[in-house]
Design a protein around this motif. Structure first.
Motif, PDB file in Angstrom:
ATOM      1  N   GLN A  21       0.826  -1.203   0.000  1.00 58.14           N
ATOM      2  CA  GLN A  21       0.000   0.000   0.000  1.00 58.14           C
ATOM      3  C   GLN A  21       0.861   1.255   0.000  1.00 58.14           C
ATOM      4  O   GLN A  21       0.504   2.256  -0.605  1.00 58.14           O
ATOM      5  CB  GLN A  21      -0.938   0.014   1.206  1.00 58.14           C
ATOM      6  N   CYS A  24       1.831   2.059  -3.497  1.00 56.65           N
ATOM      7  CA  CYS A  24       0.682   2.577  -4.264  1.00 56.65           C
ATOM      8  C   CYS A  24       0.310   3.986  -3.827  1.00 56.65           C
ATOM      9  O   CYS A  24      -0.238   4.753  -4.613  1.00 56.65           O
ATOM     10  CB  CYS A  24      -0.535   1.674  -4.059  1.00 56.65           C
ATOM     11  N   GLY A  25       0.563   4.312  -2.585  1.00 54.09           N
ATOM     12  CA  GLY A  25       0.077   5.553  -2.016  1.00 54.09           C
ATOM     13  C   GLY A  25       0.950   6.777  -2.187  1.00 54.09           C
ATOM     14  O   GLY A  25       0.654   7.824  -1.628  1.00 54.09           O
ATOM     15  N   THR A  43      -4.662   7.841  -5.464  1.00 50.17           N
ATOM     16  CA  THR A  43      -4.695   6.418  -5.765  1.00 50.17           C
ATOM     17  C   THR A  43      -6.123   5.912  -5.629  1.00 50.17           C
ATOM     18  O   THR A  43      -6.762   6.136  -4.606  1.00 50.17           O
ATOM     19  CB  THR A  43      -3.779   5.636  -4.808  1.00 50.17           C
ATOM     20  N   SER A  44      -6.612   5.247  -6.644  1.00 49.15           N
ATOM     21  CA  SER A  44      -7.978   4.713  -6.615  1.00 49.15           C
ATOM     22  C   SER A  44      -8.002   3.369  -5.911  1.00 49.15           C
ATOM     23  O   SER A  44      -7.066   2.579  -6.011  1.00 49.15           O
ATOM     24  CB  SER A  44      -8.513   4.541  -8.030  1.00 49.15           C
ATOM     25  N   GLU A  46      -8.741  -0.346  -5.407  1.00 52.29           N
ATOM     26  CA  GLU A  46      -8.818  -1.459  -6.343  1.00 52.29           C
ATOM     27  C   GLU A  46     -10.168  -2.162  -6.222  1.00 52.29           C
ATOM     28  O   GLU A  46     -10.640  -2.442  -5.127  1.00 52.29           O
ATOM     29  CB  GLU A  46      -7.692  -2.449  -6.038  1.00 52.29           C
ATOM     30  N   ASP A  54      -8.194   5.501  -2.311  1.00 54.86           N
ATOM     31  CA  ASP A  54      -7.724   4.429  -1.436  1.00 54.86           C
ATOM     32  C   ASP A  54      -7.071   5.044  -0.209  1.00 54.86           C
ATOM     33  O   ASP A  54      -5.884   5.361  -0.216  1.00 54.86           O
ATOM     34  CB  ASP A  54      -6.752   3.540  -2.187  1.00 54.86           C
ATOM     35  N   ALA A  57      -3.911   3.343   1.210  1.00 52.39           N
ATOM     36  CA  ALA A  57      -2.645   3.636   0.543  1.00 52.39           C
ATOM     37  C   ALA A  57      -2.054   4.944   1.061  1.00 52.39           C
ATOM     38  O   ALA A  57      -0.856   5.038   1.312  1.00 52.39           O
ATOM     39  CB  ALA A  57      -2.850   3.700  -0.972  1.00 52.39           C
TER      40      ALA A  57
END
Length: 88
Positions: A21, A24-25, A43-44, A46, A54, A57
């Protein structure tokens, strides 16, 4: 056959989750002469049906150690007798 995840196994999974995470973040940083620094966390999530940020994230990027500790504390609360999650 069901597998019961407890203790150290859940801690390893929590650490792996936070690490993934965190990658991604990462925010997008924008700055320019005479303009303030801006950090955009976009970040979207998932698997979301709609556009949804998100938050996990962003939290993992902002405070990975705190998030991991919080997940471990949650693990201890959930590991009371009779409250194990079963993964099939």
């Amino acid at each position: 056959m069901a597998i019961v995840l407890i203790g150290a196994d859940l801690k390893r999974q929590a650490a792996a989750y936070v690490a993934a995470q965190r990658e991604c973040g990462r925010p997008k940083l924008t700055f320019d002469y005479g303009r303030p620094l801006q950090a955009q966390f976009d970040t979207s999530a998932e698997g979301a049906w709609t556009a949804k940020l998100d938050i996990g994230a962003a939290l993992a990027w902002l405070g990975p150690v705190s998030l991991e500790k919080r997940l471990h504390r949650r693990d201890r609360q959930d590991s009371a007798p009779g409250s194990h999650d079963v993964v099939r």
